[in-house]
Enzyme design. Structure first.
Site, PDB file in Angstrom:
ATOM      1  N   ASP A 121      -6.406   4.024   1.065  1.00 13.19           N
ATOM      2  CA  ASP A 121      -6.450   2.886   0.150  1.00 13.19           C
ATOM      3  C   ASP A 121      -7.704   2.073   0.424  1.00 13.19           C
ATOM      4  O   ASP A 121      -8.592   2.500   1.170  1.00 13.19           O
ATOM      5  CB  ASP A 121      -5.148   2.076   0.218  1.00 13.19           C
ATOM      6  N   HIS A 162       0.843  -1.205   0.000  1.00 12.04           N
ATOM      7  CA  HIS A 162       0.000   0.000   0.000  1.00 12.04           C
ATOM      8  C   HIS A 162       0.876   1.252   0.000  1.00 12.04           C
ATOM      9  O   HIS A 162       0.566   2.238  -0.645  1.00 12.04           O
ATOM     10  CB  HIS A 162      -0.934   0.001   1.222  1.00 12.04           C
TER      11      HIS A 162
END
Ligand code: UDP
Length: 469
Positions: A116, A18
């Site tokens: 995210d 991420h």
């Protein structure tokens, strides 16, 4: 230049998969568009040296990073799934996020929050402070499509998806057998499923979704996503963090020096991402398969897992000491002329960019897959957990740049199969075709990121929105 007034707060859920693409994205925002950025890092465990050095590689005058106060996970049962940890790391950090957002809106005239796929619970906090919430989607267009369809799937399918007799058909995507869907969808009674579904439901509340993919990789899926403009989707990929990290010098220089000594286009890089490993039996079989293939290899070896967790994820001990004593007897000695093993981390982006590297045996994490594409390196697809099986479908059936070794019914892959696939990738005709195809995608990647390319246009569109909102 005026001091930046448009500020982006980035809240990645834990994990390098991420953080890495968001770091590349942030770098472009500050160097090309005069934004300033604050990374807000949730910490369920202390940040690793690697995470720190990645963040420290960003320009410190325009990018700040704040480690949010550690959250406590002691109440969670032992069999808690990885995704539950990721989501709760964000959720439990919301009080500190609020405090920081409050301070950011007092200092900057325009603030945007970027999360995210596991961070959408932060949307409420963003709205409280009049901050526009966006998602940066770190995986494939196919996976994003699944997320957007998940509320509908949840309402219309009864029972477990893995028992479906027909594959799941998403617009523009290769059909996906239920058993290959994102891990948390494999058990609808588990909290991980509920948390993922909750995130998926909030996707429509985002002001926009930035997607780390591009049209030539997944034409059908991206066209279908762009036809459905709520929320608007911006395919800006490939965002790949290729910069060498600070404090990385020793391990980098050892293996890069070894690669330097190998013939061009001869080495298979073997690595299963930031969290993947195998059983002891399978690791030994990989070793014997590599040896049997007769090809050169650079292998990032991790300690085998002791007990396989139900969702296939494993967590290696961050302080794990280097040791290869679990490898087959004599393996290191027999292969010392052709192979190098490392532990537990390698400068992957630099390895894939090296001219000696000819193939990548990979767990198919999306960042790793994009790093393969931008360097034109074909893949042996060996997915382990999360959405990696779906990514392997994209790589092998849609992009056609990967070979998939055949496994026994219990998932075990035998050394003969490993040797066959490796030889075929590095030396065979099939490997040559895959190399040609991924070479074309490499060119397409460069073109889409060029000044008039589609990804640059999508990037500029979102930048304009953030500057003017
Ligand atoms: N990575 C690395 N060295 C390693 C293992 C991983 O630099 O030894 C990086 C890799 O280049 C990629 C990221 O960590 O950028 C892993 O992201 P990915 O989405 O591929 O998979 P994950 O392991 O996060 O599921």
């Amino acid at each position: 230049m005026d001091p930046p007034q448009a500020h982006i707060a980035i809240l990645p859920s834990p994990g390098l998969g991420h953080l890495n693409p968001l770091v590349d994205f942030a770098r472009r925002l500050v160097t090309d568009h005069n934004f300033s950025v604050t990374f807000l890092i949730p910490t369920d465990v202390p940040p690793t040296q690697t995470e720190k050095s990645i963040l420290e590689s960003l320009p410190s005058d325009s990018v700040d990073h704040i480690y949010l106060p550690p959250v406590n996970m002691d109440d969670l049962p032992k069999d808690t799934k990885f995704v539950t940890f990721l989501t709760l790391a964000v959720t439990r950090s919301l009080p500190s996020l609020r405090t920081i957002l409050k301070s950011l809106v007092s200092r900057f005239s325009r603030v945007t929050l970027l999360v995210d796929l596991f961070g959408t619970e932060a949307f409420h906090a963003a709205r409280e402070f009049n901050v526009a919430p966006y998602i940066f989607y770190t995986s494939t267009a196919m996976d994003l499509s699944l997320f957007l369809h998940m509320p509908h799937l949840d309402e219309t399918v009864s029972g477990e998806y893995r028992h479906l007799t027909e594959p799941v058909r998403l617009p523009g995507c290769v059909p996906i057998p239920g058993t290959e869907l994102f891990d948390p969808l494999q058990d609808r009674t588990n909290d991980a499923y509920k948390l993922v579904l909750g995130n998926a439901k909030r996707f429509r509340e985002a002001e926009g979704i930035i997607l780390n993919s591009f049209k030539e990789l997944e034409p059908g899926a991206i066209e279908a996503l762009l036809r459905n403009p709520e929320p608007p989707i911006y395919p800006v990929g490939p965002m790949v963090n290729m910069s060498p990290r600070k404090n990385d010098a020793e391990s980098s220089s050892l293996c890069l020096a070894w690669l330097e000594k190998q013939p061009r286009g001869s080495v298979l890089f073997v690595s299963f991402g930031s969290g993947g490993t195998h059983s002891l039996e399978q690791i030994k079989e990989i070793a014997l398969g590599l040896e049997m293939s007769g090809q050169r290899f650079l292998w990032v070896v991790r300690k085998p897992f002791q007990v396989k967790k139900e969702d296939g994820t494993t967590y290696f001990d961050r302080n794990e000491k280097p040791s290869f004593d679990f490898l087959p007897d004599g393996f290191l000695d027999r292969t010392k002329e052709v192979g190098m093993v490392m532990h537990p981390w390698a400068p992957q982006a630099q390895i894939l960019a090296h001219p000696s590297t000819a193939g990548f045996m990979s767990h198919c994490g999306w960042n790793s897959s994009l790093e393969s594409v931008v360097n034109g390196v074909p893949v042996v697809a060996w997915p382990l957990y999360a959405e990696q099986k779906m990514n392997a479908i994209v790589l092998s059936e849609e992009m056609k740049v990967a070979l998939r070794p055949k496994a026994r019914e219990n998932g075990f892959v035998e050394k003969e199969e490993i040797a066959k696939v490796v030889k075929s990738l590095i030396k065979g005709e099939e490997g040559k075709e895959l190399r040609n195809r991924i070479g074309k995608l490499k060119e397409a990647a460069a073109k889409t990121l060029s000044p008039h390319g589609a990804s640059t246009k999508a990037f500029l569109e979102v930048v304009a929105k953030w500057k003017n909102q």
